[in-house]
Design a protein around this motif. Structure first.
Motif, short mmCIF file in Angstrom:
data_model
loop_
_atom_site.label_atom_id
_atom_site.label_comp_id
_atom_site.label_asym_id
_atom_site.label_seq_id
_atom_site.Cartn_x
_atom_site.Cartn_y
_atom_site.Cartn_z
N VAL A 1 28.71 -29.24 11.90
CA VAL A 1 27.50 -29.88 11.42
C VAL A 1 27.15 -29.23 10.09
N SER B 1 24.70 -28.10 8.48
CA SER B 1 23.85 -26.93 8.35
C SER B 1 24.49 -25.67 8.97
N PRO C 1 30.21 -32.37 29.78
CA PRO C 1 28.84 -31.88 29.87
C PRO C 1 28.09 -32.04 28.54
N ASN C 2 26.78 -31.88 28.61
CA ASN C 2 25.93 -31.95 27.44
C ASN C 2 26.32 -30.92 26.40
N LYS D 1 30.51 -34.76 22.22
CA LYS D 1 30.84 -36.18 22.38
C LYS D 1 30.18 -37.04 21.30
N TYR E 1 28.10 -34.86 9.39
CA TYR E 1 29.18 -34.17 10.10
C TYR E 1 30.32 -33.93 9.13
N GLN F 1 23.76 -43.02 20.70
CA GLN F 1 23.05 -42.47 21.85
C GLN F 1 21.54 -42.60 21.65
P1 ADP Z 1 27.15 -34.15 23.38
O1 ADP Z 1 27.05 -35.52 22.80
O2 ADP Z 1 28.45 -33.89 24.06
O3 ADP Z 1 25.99 -33.84 24.28
P2 ADP Z 1 26.67 -33.27 20.67
O4 ADP Z 1 27.81 -33.75 19.87
O5 ADP Z 1 25.39 -34.06 20.58
O6 ADP Z 1 27.11 -33.10 22.19
O7 ADP Z 1 26.34 -31.79 20.27
C1 ADP Z 1 27.31 -30.75 20.22
C2 ADP Z 1 26.73 -29.51 19.60
O8 ADP Z 1 26.48 -29.75 18.23
C3 ADP Z 1 25.41 -29.08 20.20
O9 ADP Z 1 25.38 -27.67 20.21
C4 ADP Z 1 24.39 -29.63 19.23
O10 ADP Z 1 23.23 -28.87 19.25
C5 ADP Z 1 25.13 -29.55 17.92
N1 ADP Z 1 24.72 -30.62 17.00
C6 ADP Z 1 25.09 -31.89 17.08
N2 ADP Z 1 24.55 -32.63 16.07
C7 ADP Z 1 23.81 -31.76 15.36
C8 ADP Z 1 23.01 -31.88 14.18
N3 ADP Z 1 22.85 -33.06 13.54
N4 ADP Z 1 22.39 -30.78 13.72
C9 ADP Z 1 22.55 -29.59 14.35
N5 ADP Z 1 23.29 -29.40 15.44
C10 ADP Z 1 23.92 -30.46 15.95
#
Ligand code: ADP
Ligand code: MG
Ligand code: MG
Length: 254
Positions: free
Chosen positions: A13, A15, A41-42, A46, A59, A91
């Motif tokens: 990501v 940042s 899992p969360n 994904k 991303y 989502q």
């Molecule tokens: P999932 O969809 O499997 O639940 P995500 O892809 O949403 O997982 O998130 C994976 C990881 O990346 C998590 O730790 C989440 O906090 C981080 N993350 C995802 N998108 C962002 C974003 N835009 N900014 C900061 N962290 C992000």
């Protein structure tokens, strides 16, 4: 015929600090006619994978590639990817004030069809009415601002309405089942199933096996900690329901 290939994909990501990667080497190939599911899992990446395939600039692809029919799409805009037939049901679909749902969908349909093949208004409206009815959505949903004040379930149905209208070549459906009651789940699944054909592929992301009773995938992948750790047939989803993700990771590490 469309083939989407993801090759050793590493994504952070924007940042993030230099070393924190969310996707850590994802490999995946999806061909027209196939339905793939990703479970996991969360927080496992994904949605990051979905957004990266669709071209969300937040991303950052650190290495690896995403190709469509052999051509890298990494430097394509979201619009270019959509015109090439990619579609993402997000989502968390954002609300957009000032644009009605019908206007938004018509612009998307026309963008996909191209300048020389704009959809005639009457045909668009007939198609829209038919799909609203199919999804048991009230007709006035078309005239409301996009997702503004829509309930969780209405937003999910609305993503499927877009899917049915835009007719993409490859659709990624990110947790399209979250927040749906069983009746809405059946309707949404029937909508997705009606798209299935030799010219359509989809990637279905879900936490739960339940959705996969209604949309039966050809291939099931399990994602954990930014990687696909196991792939198999629909029976893999059923066995996960019993073992859970934790046990799977223990077995995987052992
Ligand atoms: P999932 O969809 O499997 O639940 P995500 O892809 O949403 O997982 O998130 C994976 C990881 O990346 C998590 O730790 C989440 O906090 C981080 N993350 C995802 N998108 C962002 C974003 N835009 N900014 C900061 N962290 C992000
Ligand atoms: Mg999540
Ligand atoms: Mg997610």
């Amino acid at each position: 015929m469309t083939t989407l290939a993801v090759r050793d994909l590493h994504v952070a990501v924007h940042s993030d600090d230099e070393h924190k990667e969310i996707l850590r080497g994802v490999n995946l190939t999806i061909r027209s006619g196939e339905v793939h599911a990703i479970m996991g899992p969360n927080g496992t990446g994904k949605s990051t994978l979905s957004e990266t395939i669709m071209g969300n600039p937040n991303y950052e692809v650190r290495s690896g590639d995403i190709t469509l029919d052999g051509t890298s799409i990494l430097d394509w805009s979201v619009d270019q990817r959509a015109r090439a037939g990619l579609f993402l049901a997000m989502q968390y679909p954002p609300a957009i004030a000032g644009i009605t749902n019908a206007e938004f969908i018509r612009a998307a349909v026309n963008s996909r069809r191209g300048d020389d093949d704009q959809v005639p208004v009457v045909q668009f409206l007939q198609d829209l009415d038919a799909n609203l009815a199919k999804l048991k959505m009230p007709e006035d949903m078309a005239d409301r601002y996009l997702n503004a004040g829509f309930s969780g379930g209405e937003k999910k149905k609305n993503e499927i309405l877009q899917l049915l209208m835009i007719k993409p070549a490859l659709a990624i459906l990110d947790e399209i089942d979250s927040g749906l009651d069983i009746d809405a789940l059946r309707i949404v699944a029937a909508g997705v199933n009606s798209m299935r054909s030799a010219n359509f592929a989809s990637l279905i992301i879900t936490h739960y096996q339940r959705l996969l009773n209604y949309i039966v995938p050809d291939v099931v992948h399990v994602m954990k900690d930014g990687r696909i750790i196991e792939s198999g047939g629909p029976e893999l989803a059923k066995s996960l329901e019993h073992t859970g993700y934790e046990q799977l990771s223990e077995a995987d590490n052992g």
